[in-house]
Motif scaffolding. Structure first.
Motif, PDB file in Angstrom:
ATOM      1  N   SER A 287      -4.425   9.315  12.211  1.00  0.00           N
ATOM      2  CA  SER A 287      -5.672  10.089  12.159  1.00  0.00           C
ATOM      3  C   SER A 287      -5.668  11.278  13.113  1.00  0.00           C
ATOM      4  O   SER A 287      -6.383  12.257  12.896  1.00  0.00           O
ATOM      5  CB  SER A 287      -6.857   9.174  12.486  1.00  0.00           C
ATOM      6  OG  SER A 287      -6.759   8.672  13.814  1.00  0.00           O
ATOM      7  N   LYS A 288      -4.843  11.235  14.187  1.00  0.00           N
ATOM      8  CA  LYS A 288      -4.784  12.354  15.131  1.00  0.00           C
ATOM      9  C   LYS A 288      -4.164  13.597  14.507  1.00  0.00           C
ATOM     10  O   LYS A 288      -4.345  14.708  15.013  1.00  0.00           O
ATOM     11  CB  LYS A 288      -3.983  11.943  16.369  1.00  0.00           C
ATOM     12  CG  LYS A 288      -4.677  10.861  17.206  1.00  0.00           C
ATOM     13  CD  LYS A 288      -3.869  10.519  18.442  1.00  0.00           C
ATOM     14  CE  LYS A 288      -4.580   9.474  19.301  1.00  0.00           C
ATOM     15  NZ  LYS A 288      -3.809   9.125  20.523  1.00  0.00           N
TER      16      LYS A 288
ATOM     17  N   SER B 297      -4.803  14.469   4.850  1.00  0.00           N
ATOM     18  CA  SER B 297      -5.756  14.515   3.742  1.00  0.00           C
ATOM     19  C   SER B 297      -6.387  13.137   3.552  1.00  0.00           C
ATOM     20  O   SER B 297      -5.678  12.122   3.411  1.00  0.00           O
ATOM     21  CB  SER B 297      -5.041  14.947   2.452  1.00  0.00           C
ATOM     22  OG  SER B 297      -5.904  14.794   1.340  1.00  0.00           O
ATOM     23  N   LEU B 298      -7.721  13.095   3.547  1.00  0.00           N
ATOM     24  CA  LEU B 298      -8.424  11.820   3.448  1.00  0.00           C
ATOM     25  C   LEU B 298      -8.167  11.147   2.097  1.00  0.00           C
ATOM     26  O   LEU B 298      -7.929   9.935   2.023  1.00  0.00           O
ATOM     27  CB  LEU B 298      -9.926  12.036   3.659  1.00  0.00           C
ATOM     28  CG  LEU B 298     -10.786  10.783   3.753  1.00  0.00           C
ATOM     29  CD1 LEU B 298     -10.370   9.931   4.942  1.00  0.00           C
ATOM     30  CD2 LEU B 298     -12.265  11.161   3.864  1.00  0.00           C
ATOM     31  N   VAL B 299      -8.180  11.938   1.017  1.00  0.00           N
ATOM     32  CA  VAL B 299      -7.996  11.372  -0.321  1.00  0.00           C
ATOM     33  C   VAL B 299      -6.574  10.828  -0.483  1.00  0.00           C
ATOM     34  O   VAL B 299      -6.352   9.725  -0.998  1.00  0.00           O
ATOM     35  CB  VAL B 299      -8.308  12.422  -1.402  1.00  0.00           C
ATOM     36  CG1 VAL B 299      -8.017  11.859  -2.792  1.00  0.00           C
ATOM     37  CG2 VAL B 299      -9.766  12.870  -1.302  1.00  0.00           C
TER      38      VAL B 299
ATOM     39  N   LEU C 248      -2.848   6.179  -0.917  1.00  0.00           N
ATOM     40  CA  LEU C 248      -1.612   5.472  -0.592  1.00  0.00           C
ATOM     41  C   LEU C 248      -1.894   4.100   0.015  1.00  0.00           C
ATOM     42  O   LEU C 248      -1.290   3.096  -0.369  1.00  0.00           O
ATOM     43  CB  LEU C 248      -0.773   6.317   0.368  1.00  0.00           C
ATOM     44  CG  LEU C 248      -0.197   7.623  -0.204  1.00  0.00           C
ATOM     45  CD1 LEU C 248       0.511   8.417   0.884  1.00  0.00           C
ATOM     46  CD2 LEU C 248       0.759   7.318  -1.349  1.00  0.00           C
ATOM     47  N   LEU C 249      -2.816   4.071   0.971  1.00  0.00           N
ATOM     48  CA  LEU C 249      -3.134   2.806   1.606  1.00  0.00           C
ATOM     49  C   LEU C 249      -3.771   1.826   0.615  1.00  0.00           C
ATOM     50  O   LEU C 249      -3.512   0.615   0.659  1.00  0.00           O
ATOM     51  CB  LEU C 249      -4.074   3.033   2.797  1.00  0.00           C
ATOM     52  CG  LEU C 249      -3.479   3.816   3.972  1.00  0.00           C
ATOM     53  CD1 LEU C 249      -4.526   4.040   5.053  1.00  0.00           C
ATOM     54  CD2 LEU C 249      -2.273   3.087   4.550  1.00  0.00           C
ATOM     55  N   SER C 250      -4.606   2.350  -0.293  1.00  0.00           N
ATOM     56  CA  SER C 250      -5.261   1.487  -1.267  1.00  0.00           C
ATOM     57  C   SER C 250      -4.254   0.888  -2.243  1.00  0.00           C
ATOM     58  O   SER C 250      -4.327  -0.305  -2.585  1.00  0.00           O
ATOM     59  CB  SER C 250      -6.325   2.267  -2.034  1.00  0.00           C
ATOM     60  OG  SER C 250      -6.977   1.459  -2.981  1.00  0.00           O
ATOM     61  N   CYS C 251      -3.318   1.688  -2.692  1.00  0.00           N
ATOM     62  CA  CYS C 251      -2.286   1.173  -3.589  1.00  0.00           C
ATOM     63  C   CYS C 251      -1.453   0.091  -2.912  1.00  0.00           C
ATOM     64  O   CYS C 251      -1.141  -0.952  -3.514  1.00  0.00           O
ATOM     65  CB  CYS C 251      -1.377   2.303  -4.068  1.00  0.00           C
ATOM     66  SG  CYS C 251      -2.174   3.455  -5.210  1.00  0.00           S
ATOM     67  N   GLY C 252      -1.086   0.321  -1.649  1.00  0.00           N
ATOM     68  CA  GLY C 252      -0.335  -0.695  -0.912  1.00  0.00           C
ATOM     69  C   GLY C 252      -1.146  -1.967  -0.721  1.00  0.00           C
ATOM     70  O   GLY C 252      -0.611  -3.080  -0.824  1.00  0.00           O
ATOM     71  N   TYR C 253      -2.448  -1.836  -0.473  1.00  0.00           N
ATOM     72  CA  TYR C 253      -3.310  -2.995  -0.277  1.00  0.00           C
ATOM     73  C   TYR C 253      -3.417  -3.830  -1.558  1.00  0.00           C
ATOM     74  O   TYR C 253      -3.284  -5.050  -1.543  1.00  0.00           O
ATOM     75  CB  TYR C 253      -4.688  -2.527   0.183  1.00  0.00           C
ATOM     76  CG  TYR C 253      -5.676  -3.638   0.426  1.00  0.00           C
ATOM     77  CD1 TYR C 253      -6.514  -4.098  -0.596  1.00  0.00           C
ATOM     78  CD2 TYR C 253      -5.778  -4.232   1.675  1.00  0.00           C
ATOM     79  CE1 TYR C 253      -7.422  -5.123  -0.366  1.00  0.00           C
ATOM     80  CE2 TYR C 253      -6.674  -5.264   1.912  1.00  0.00           C
ATOM     81  CZ  TYR C 253      -7.501  -5.695   0.882  1.00  0.00           C
ATOM     82  OH  TYR C 253      -8.398  -6.703   1.117  1.00  0.00           O
ATOM     83  N   VAL C 254      -3.668  -3.146  -2.687  1.00  0.00           N
ATOM     84  CA  VAL C 254      -3.834  -3.859  -3.957  1.00  0.00           C
ATOM     85  C   VAL C 254      -2.530  -4.522  -4.383  1.00  0.00           C
ATOM     86  O   VAL C 254      -2.515  -5.675  -4.847  1.00  0.00           O
ATOM     87  CB  VAL C 254      -4.346  -2.897  -5.041  1.00  0.00           C
ATOM     88  CG1 VAL C 254      -4.358  -3.571  -6.406  1.00  0.00           C
ATOM     89  CG2 VAL C 254      -5.743  -2.398  -4.693  1.00  0.00           C
ATOM     90  N   PHE C 255      -1.414  -3.816  -4.222  1.00  0.00           N
ATOM     91  CA  PHE C 255      -0.124  -4.395  -4.610  1.00  0.00           C
ATOM     92  C   PHE C 255       0.216  -5.607  -3.744  1.00  0.00           C
ATOM     93  O   PHE C 255       0.680  -6.643  -4.244  1.00  0.00           O
ATOM     94  CB  PHE C 255       0.984  -3.343  -4.480  1.00  0.00           C
ATOM     95  CG  PHE C 255       2.345  -3.850  -4.826  1.00  0.00           C
ATOM     96  CD1 PHE C 255       3.256  -4.171  -3.831  1.00  0.00           C
ATOM     97  CD2 PHE C 255       2.729  -4.039  -6.147  1.00  0.00           C
ATOM     98  CE1 PHE C 255       4.513  -4.649  -4.132  1.00  0.00           C
ATOM     99  CE2 PHE C 255       3.983  -4.518  -6.468  1.00  0.00           C
ATOM    100  CZ  PHE C 255       4.879  -4.821  -5.464  1.00  0.00           C
TER     101      PHE C 255
END
Length: 504
Positions: free
Chosen positions: A299-300, A304-306, A311-318
């Protein structure tokens, strides 16, 4: 019945047993009720109308005749009971004595509950488990009482602590702003708690659709995170979006908490469930801290927020999908039961624990209504034509269930009789899947012919499939149970989630 002075009549009456006497009285009352129901009775027979009405009222009171059966064209098909409430199903005959199509009618035999009783039943469905108080230990009530009191004081303190923390960080010098922000924040948390409470009513589904609900809860968690990010684009809609996001995340939290113990129990070998749970939670907390530290470093750099969220959401769901898929459960719920029966019908063997869990459908969520097999269904859902019921009823005379296929809905229905026990419910589920297999095989053979591709099999074909399924179930059900036990499977009728309707 008055005693006759005639010796012959006296000796004949003495030979009647008490049961035969009751049958004689009942038949006499039935014939009297039938005669009294004719419109021209008083004029043609000379019987006074005032004497016939009390007789009919008495017969109705005794349950010997009802308003729905005064018309000779109606015939009783069967009775049904759900949670103490009963219905009768009757069908109408034409002038030739044949049943008319789509003539089944439903007659309610119960009186409506009082508003207070309905309210208490509604409250009980939210605050106590099914089968209470027999389903829990005596310590359940005092424990939940003190727990409710503790959360009451905790919620009250949360109002003041949240407002104090917001004032401490210096949100604004305006004294009104911290109070308003605190109220919005509390409303957001309150909406999440309401969503958690409402969803907790589905607690029994966490037992028989564990994997499906666990994965669905993780999807809701990601959806809630996405809604929270959306508040940055529309800050004036903070309160409704934050409330919706908090509801989703609290529902996901209930799902995660409710499914955690059964999953850990599947991993434990012996009486070490506590150790397995403690170590599993420790690993989860370590991974959470590492992910938090990494996100702080990322975050520092103002990414890009989107893109980062995607990327993080795809990794979480997988990761969630692989996590659920890796769990090996020993019980046969609806999804794994279907896999086991299909494999048994094709290969003659029940799949192993590992194979059965790997073939289970994770995306088959419990709230979907498109299941091909309905266990413990209502009579009116399975049958529209009384002739279809009467045609297959003799096939299940010795069974405590009835299995049929409704071509208009494309589903197999298993109706349970009131004498059905645990093994009968399991056998009905097995029979339903066998019938579904026969029908699918027949439909595949029809679709292979181009001229009959869009034709549906006739009703006689379905009756033939049902008869064939009865023969196969009678010879293969016991072998299926033994084979499943050898593979380590544990079968329970409660995990199949049968409906509560029973035929009488």
């Amino acid at each position: 019945m008055k005693q006759s002075t005639n010796s012959t009549s006296t000796s004949a009456a003495q030979t009647l047993t008490s049961q035969e006497s009751r049958l004689l009285v009942r038949e006499t009352l039935r014939i009297s009720a039938s005669l009294a129901s004719n419109a021209g009775l008083s004029s043609s027979t000379g019987i006074h109308e005032g004497a016939a009405i009390p007789l009919m009222d008495e017969n109705r009171r005794m349950g010997l005749v009802g308003d729905e059966f005064r018309d000779s064209s109606l015939k009783l098909i069967c009775c049904e009971e759900i949670d103490g409430r009963r219905w009768k199903y009757v069908a109408e005959k034409d002038s030739f004595g044949n049943f008319k199509n789509n003539s089944i009618r439903t007659v309610s035999l119960h009186t409506p509950q009082a508003p207070l009783d309905e309210l208490m039943s509604f409250i009980r469905s939210y605050v106590v488990p099914e089968g209470f108080p027999e389903s829990v230990t005596p310590s359940y009530v005092p424990y939940m009482t003190w727990r409710a009191l503790k959360h009451f004081f905790g919620g009250a303190m949360g109002v003041f602590t949240t407002q104090t923390l917001l004032n401490s960080v210096g949100i604004s010098r305006n004294s009104a702003t911290p109070g308003a922000v605190a109220i919005n924040w509390i409303l957001k948390d309150g909406a999440g708690r309401v969503g958690k409470m409402l969803f907790s009513r589905q607690g029994n589904k966490f037992d028989y659709d564990l994997k499906q609900l666990r994965f669905a809860g993780d999807l809701l968690m990601e959806l809630g995170a996405g809604v929270e990010l959306a508040t940055a684009s529309v800050p004036h809609l903070f309160l409704p979006l934050a409330c919706a996001a908090n509801v989703l995340k609290n529902v996901a939290a209930v799902t995660s908490t409710s499914t955690r113990t059964p999953i850990y129990k599947a991993f434990a070998k012996g009486e070490n469930i506590g150790d397995v749970t403690a170590k599993g939670e420790c690993v989860g907390n370590i991974a959470d801290l590492l992910g938090t530290g990494l996100s702080i470093l990322i975050s520092k750099k103002n990414p890009s927020l989107v893109t980062t969220f995607s990327l993080l959401s795809c990794g979480y769901v997988f990761s969630s999908y692989r996590e659920v898929r890796s769990v090996v459960l020993h019980t046969l719920n609806r999804a794994r039961f279907s896999v086991a029966v299909e494999s048994f019908l094709k290969t003659g063997q029940v799949p192993s624990l590992q194979e059965g869990n790997m073939q289970e459908k994770i995306f088959s969520f419990p709230w979907l209504k498109d299941r091909p097999v309905v266990l413990g269904s209502r009579f009116r859902d399975a049958f529209q034509d009384p002739g279809a019921f009467l045609a297959i009823e003799p096939l299940f005379e010795k069974e405590r269930y009835i299995v049929t296929y409704n071509p208009s809905k494309g589903k197999v229905y298993a109706l349970l009789k009131d004498q059905a026990k645990s093994d009968d419910i399991l056998k009905a589920a097995f029979h339903a899947h066998v019938l579904l297999h026969f029908i699918h095989s027949a439909n595949n053979s029809l679709s292979s012919r181009s001229q009959q591709e869009h034709l549906m099999p006739a009703a006689t074909d379905f009756e033939l499939h049902i008869a064939e399924s009865c023969k196969m179930v009678s010879t293969s059900y016991r072998h299926f149970k033994n084979n499943a036990a050898e593979q380590g499977w544990r079968m329970s009728d409660s995990l199949l989630n049968p409906g509560r309707a029973r035929l009488h």
